[in-house]
Design a protein around this motif. Sequence first.
Motif, PDB file in Angstrom:
ATOM      1  N   ALA A  27      53.152  28.027  35.950  1.00 45.05           N
ATOM      2  CA  ALA A  27      52.659  29.100  35.017  1.00 45.05           C
ATOM      3  C   ALA A  27      51.473  29.556  35.334  1.00 45.05           C
ATOM      4  CB  ALA A  27      53.166  28.586  33.759  1.00 45.05           C
ATOM      5  N   ARG A  28      50.474  28.565  35.535  1.00 46.22           N
ATOM      6  CA  ARG A  28      49.058  29.051  35.646  1.00 46.22           C
ATOM      7  C   ARG A  28      48.785  29.843  36.818  1.00 46.22           C
ATOM      8  NH1 ARG A  28      44.289  24.879  37.040  1.00 46.22           N
ATOM      9  NH2 ARG A  28      46.194  23.867  38.073  1.00 46.22           N
ATOM     10  N   LEU A  29      49.331  29.593  38.074  1.00 46.58           N
ATOM     11  CA  LEU A  29      49.273  30.451  39.302  1.00 46.58           C
ATOM     12  C   LEU A  29      49.941  31.732  38.925  1.00 46.58           C
ATOM     13  CD1 LEU A  29      50.594  27.748  41.806  1.00 46.58           C
ATOM     14  CD2 LEU A  29      48.028  28.799  41.595  1.00 46.58           C
ATOM     15  N   ALA A  30      50.891  31.733  38.220  1.00 43.31           N
ATOM     16  CA  ALA A  30      51.890  33.209  37.939  1.00 43.31           C
ATOM     17  C   ALA A  30      50.604  34.141  37.047  1.00 43.31           C
ATOM     18  CB  ALA A  30      52.789  33.022  37.012  1.00 43.31           C
ATOM     19  N   PHE A  31      49.959  33.606  36.074  1.00 45.72           N
ATOM     20  CA  PHE A  31      48.960  34.327  35.327  1.00 45.72           C
ATOM     21  C   PHE A  31      47.875  34.652  36.339  1.00 45.72           C
ATOM     22  CE2 PHE A  31      50.884  32.769  31.356  1.00 45.72           C
ATOM     23  CZ  PHE A  31      50.956  33.934  30.642  1.00 45.72           C
ATOM     24  N   HIS A  32      47.370  33.737  37.068  1.00 48.62           N
ATOM     25  CA  HIS A  32      46.414  33.935  37.957  1.00 48.62           C
ATOM     26  C   HIS A  32      46.605  35.363  38.907  1.00 48.62           C
ATOM     27  CE1 HIS A  32      42.695  33.059  40.502  1.00 48.62           C
ATOM     28  NE2 HIS A  32      43.513  33.421  41.497  1.00 48.62           N
ATOM     29  N   LEU A  33      47.819  35.289  39.557  1.00 53.33           N
ATOM     30  CA  LEU A  33      48.424  36.330  40.439  1.00 53.33           C
ATOM     31  C   LEU A  33      48.435  37.593  39.581  1.00 53.33           C
ATOM     32  CD1 LEU A  33      51.192  34.269  42.555  1.00 53.33           C
ATOM     33  CD2 LEU A  33      48.885  35.048  43.347  1.00 53.33           C
ATOM     34  N   LEU A  34      48.862  37.753  38.364  1.00 49.22           N
ATOM     35  CA  LEU A  34      49.116  38.706  37.590  1.00 49.22           C
ATOM     36  C   LEU A  34      47.556  39.482  37.186  1.00 49.22           C
ATOM     37  CD1 LEU A  34      51.501  40.059  35.880  1.00 49.22           C
ATOM     38  CD2 LEU A  34      50.862  38.749  34.177  1.00 49.22           C
ATOM     39  N   TYR A  35      46.614  38.479  37.127  1.00 46.42           N
ATOM     40  CA  TYR A  35      45.373  39.175  36.764  1.00 46.42           C
ATOM     41  C   TYR A  35      44.294  39.264  37.908  1.00 46.42           C
ATOM     42  CZ  TYR A  35      46.111  38.040  31.710  1.00 46.42           C
ATOM     43  OH  TYR A  35      46.629  38.012  30.618  1.00 46.42           O
ATOM     44  N   MET A  36      45.140  39.059  39.159  1.00 51.33           N
ATOM     45  CA  MET A  36      44.336  39.110  40.429  1.00 51.33           C
ATOM     46  C   MET A  36      43.842  40.669  40.357  1.00 51.33           C
ATOM     47  SD  MET A  36      45.678  37.629  43.627  1.00 51.33           S
ATOM     48  CE  MET A  36      44.995  36.057  44.073  1.00 51.33           C
ATOM     49  N   PRO A  37      42.590  41.084  41.014  1.00 52.91           N
ATOM     50  CA  PRO A  37      42.465  42.340  41.399  1.00 52.91           C
ATOM     51  C   PRO A  37      43.411  42.988  42.377  1.00 52.91           C
ATOM     52  CG  PRO A  37      40.400  41.200  41.382  1.00 52.91           C
ATOM     53  CD  PRO A  37      41.580  40.260  41.368  1.00 52.91           C
ATOM     54  N   GLU A  38      43.643  44.281  42.163  1.00 55.38           N
ATOM     55  CA  GLU A  38      44.993  45.020  42.842  1.00 55.38           C
ATOM     56  C   GLU A  38      44.608  44.679  44.449  1.00 55.38           C
ATOM     57  OE1 GLU A  38      47.664  45.909  42.256  1.00 55.38           O
ATOM     58  OE2 GLU A  38      48.404  46.742  44.247  1.00 55.38           O
TER      59      GLU A  38
ATOM     60  N   THR B  45      57.751  37.374  47.544  1.00 48.88           N
ATOM     61  CA  THR B  45      56.330  38.408  47.499  1.00 48.88           C
ATOM     62  C   THR B  45      56.842  39.493  46.547  1.00 48.88           C
ATOM     63  OG1 THR B  45      57.465  39.437  49.290  1.00 48.88           O
ATOM     64  CG2 THR B  45      55.509  38.028  49.773  1.00 48.88           C
ATOM     65  N   GLN B  46      58.195  39.824  46.306  1.00 50.17           N
ATOM     66  CA  GLN B  46      58.606  40.802  45.455  1.00 50.17           C
ATOM     67  C   GLN B  46      58.305  40.494  43.938  1.00 50.17           C
ATOM     68  OE1 GLN B  46      59.622  43.761  46.640  1.00 50.17           O
ATOM     69  NE2 GLN B  46      59.440  44.395  44.534  1.00 50.17           N
ATOM     70  N   ALA B  47      58.351  39.179  43.872  1.00 54.53           N
ATOM     71  CA  ALA B  47      58.167  38.609  42.450  1.00 54.53           C
ATOM     72  C   ALA B  47      56.833  39.019  41.997  1.00 54.53           C
ATOM     73  CB  ALA B  47      58.559  37.184  42.179  1.00 54.53           C
ATOM     74  N   ILE B  48      55.905  38.686  42.725  1.00 49.28           N
ATOM     75  CA  ILE B  48      54.301  39.002  42.818  1.00 49.28           C
ATOM     76  C   ILE B  48      54.228  40.582  42.402  1.00 49.28           C
ATOM     77  CG2 ILE B  48      51.911  38.937  43.457  1.00 49.28           C
ATOM     78  CD1 ILE B  48      53.040  36.445  45.349  1.00 49.28           C
ATOM     79  N   VAL B  49      54.808  41.300  43.189  1.00 53.64           N
ATOM     80  CA  VAL B  49      54.608  42.706  43.106  1.00 53.64           C
ATOM     81  C   VAL B  49      55.519  43.155  41.826  1.00 53.64           C
ATOM     82  CG1 VAL B  49      55.514  45.039  44.217  1.00 53.64           C
ATOM     83  CG2 VAL B  49      54.507  43.114  45.694  1.00 53.64           C
ATOM     84  N   ASP B  50      56.485  42.971  41.457  1.00 53.01           N
ATOM     85  CA  ASP B  50      57.405  43.216  40.318  1.00 53.01           C
ATOM     86  C   ASP B  50      56.533  42.770  38.988  1.00 53.01           C
ATOM     87  OD1 ASP B  50      59.336  44.242  41.567  1.00 53.01           O
ATOM     88  OD2 ASP B  50      60.732  42.634  41.380  1.00 53.01           O
ATOM     89  N   ALA B  51      55.979  41.582  38.904  1.00 55.46           N
ATOM     90  CA  ALA B  51      55.224  41.152  37.822  1.00 55.46           C
ATOM     91  C   ALA B  51      54.129  41.976  37.486  1.00 55.46           C
ATOM     92  CB  ALA B  51      54.918  39.651  38.062  1.00 55.46           C
ATOM     93  N   ARG B  52      53.412  42.182  38.583  1.00 53.39           N
ATOM     94  CA  ARG B  52      52.257  43.141  38.657  1.00 53.39           C
ATOM     95  C   ARG B  52      52.237  44.582  38.168  1.00 53.39           C
ATOM     96  NH1 ARG B  52      47.469  41.167  40.544  1.00 53.39           N
ATOM     97  NH2 ARG B  52      46.765  43.462  41.094  1.00 53.39           N
ATOM     98  N   GLU B  53      53.534  45.047  38.653  1.00 54.10           N
ATOM     99  CA  GLU B  53      53.827  46.303  38.515  1.00 54.10           C
ATOM    100  C   GLU B  53      54.457  46.584  36.960  1.00 54.10           C
ATOM    101  OE1 GLU B  53      56.504  48.004  41.187  1.00 54.10           O
ATOM    102  OE2 GLU B  53      54.819  48.477  42.711  1.00 54.10           O
ATOM    103  N   ASN B  54      55.237  45.812  36.572  1.00 56.68           N
ATOM    104  CA  ASN B  54      55.927  45.862  35.100  1.00 56.68           C
ATOM    105  C   ASN B  54      55.285  45.205  34.112  1.00 56.68           C
ATOM    106  OD1 ASN B  54      58.012  47.480  36.743  1.00 56.68           O
ATOM    107  ND2 ASN B  54      58.865  45.371  37.486  1.00 56.68           N
TER     108      ASN B  54
END
Lengths: 199, 199
Positions: A27-38, B45-54
């Motif tokens: 969960a922590r990593l997911a948020f980290h990957l989400l908030y990362m600069p593009e 990798t798609q899960a990362i892209v999807d989360a960031r896009e959506n």
Amino acid sequence: MGYAIVPLERLTEQLERLPGIGRKSAARLAFHLLYMPEEQARAFTQAIVDARENIHECPTCCNLTDAAQCPVCEDPRRDRTVICVVEDPQDVLAIERTREYRGLYHVLHGTISPMDGRGPEALRVKELLHRLEDESVTEVIMATNPTVEGDYTAMYLSRLLKPLNIKVTRLAYGIPVGGDLEYADEVTLSRSLEGRSEL
Amino acid sequence: MGYAIVPLERLTEQLERLPGIGRKSAARLAFHLLYMPEEQARAFTQAIVDARENIHECPTCCNLTDAAQCPVCEDPRRDRTVICVVEDPQDVLAIERTREYRGLYHVLHGTISPMDGRGPEALRVKELLHRLEDESVTEVIMATNPTVEGDYTAMYLSRLLKPLNIKVTRLAYGIPVGGDLEYADEVTLSRSLEGRSEL
């Protein structure tokens, strides 16, 4: 909970599948990957894609490489009369870190495990035999892991190589340097006694 | 070592940047990602892209969502007279897990930290004030973390909301349930004494 953010849940699930990552870390990593600069996120996913696209097995020793031949096989300073047989590419890195070994490697990519129905054909055994047709190899060092499967694989290969008149050796078993006798398990300790040397 | 596999090194470095991942874990994860079946790697990798896009912020409460409005704001059963102010989306999940709270949320996305030069304009404070213009809100619960920055942020906001004649409350400080008095730090224990209630 009816309030899950689906793409975030999906990402967390993917991260949770990785070895050593529990639910909370995921969960922590997911948020980290989400908030990362593009730019950073792109570099991250690209590193995965690049590694998977460009890394393949060395046609000689089966170690991983992104070049035509792996750097060890290509290095003219390496001793071509000795081949050290290991289970995985990680083991090559571990032995290289010692800076002690100057010979070549052969990476099996696993072990023989009759229990799991994994026979020698699943490993790079054929490739090893092919290399030994070249008469310059005089010694093969078995450096498989000190586990049931590792030992079994080493025994299997040593029997296979016997008729070729090549010296087959095995890494020494013993107590780890800096370890405490008190904490060594019985098997290690008895192997250490067996393999004792004169001072 | 002159034998690094560059794309693998690069992947390991990327993984090492993640929070809580050391050098050894990063190397292990890199090999894992390398050996993954293609389909699984693509899903990863798609899960990362999807989360960031959506995923984006809910236009009302600034929590993360992949819908037009977040599910809490959209739920007609939630009590619209109370807003619980938290630092991060993770805090919403934590409070939802208690199944105790039936009001709405407001996610600040951080704290005010004069030490780090982070003022209120970096947070979703404007959005909170905008919501409070609607007269139906009677209470704002400050649920920032019990840290210097969290406390500072709660104090700052409570002063800002005073003139609006809205009740501003704060989560109780105290000893954790199931915890041991012996191990509670002095500040927690003294806050717990201050906040004592009659039995």
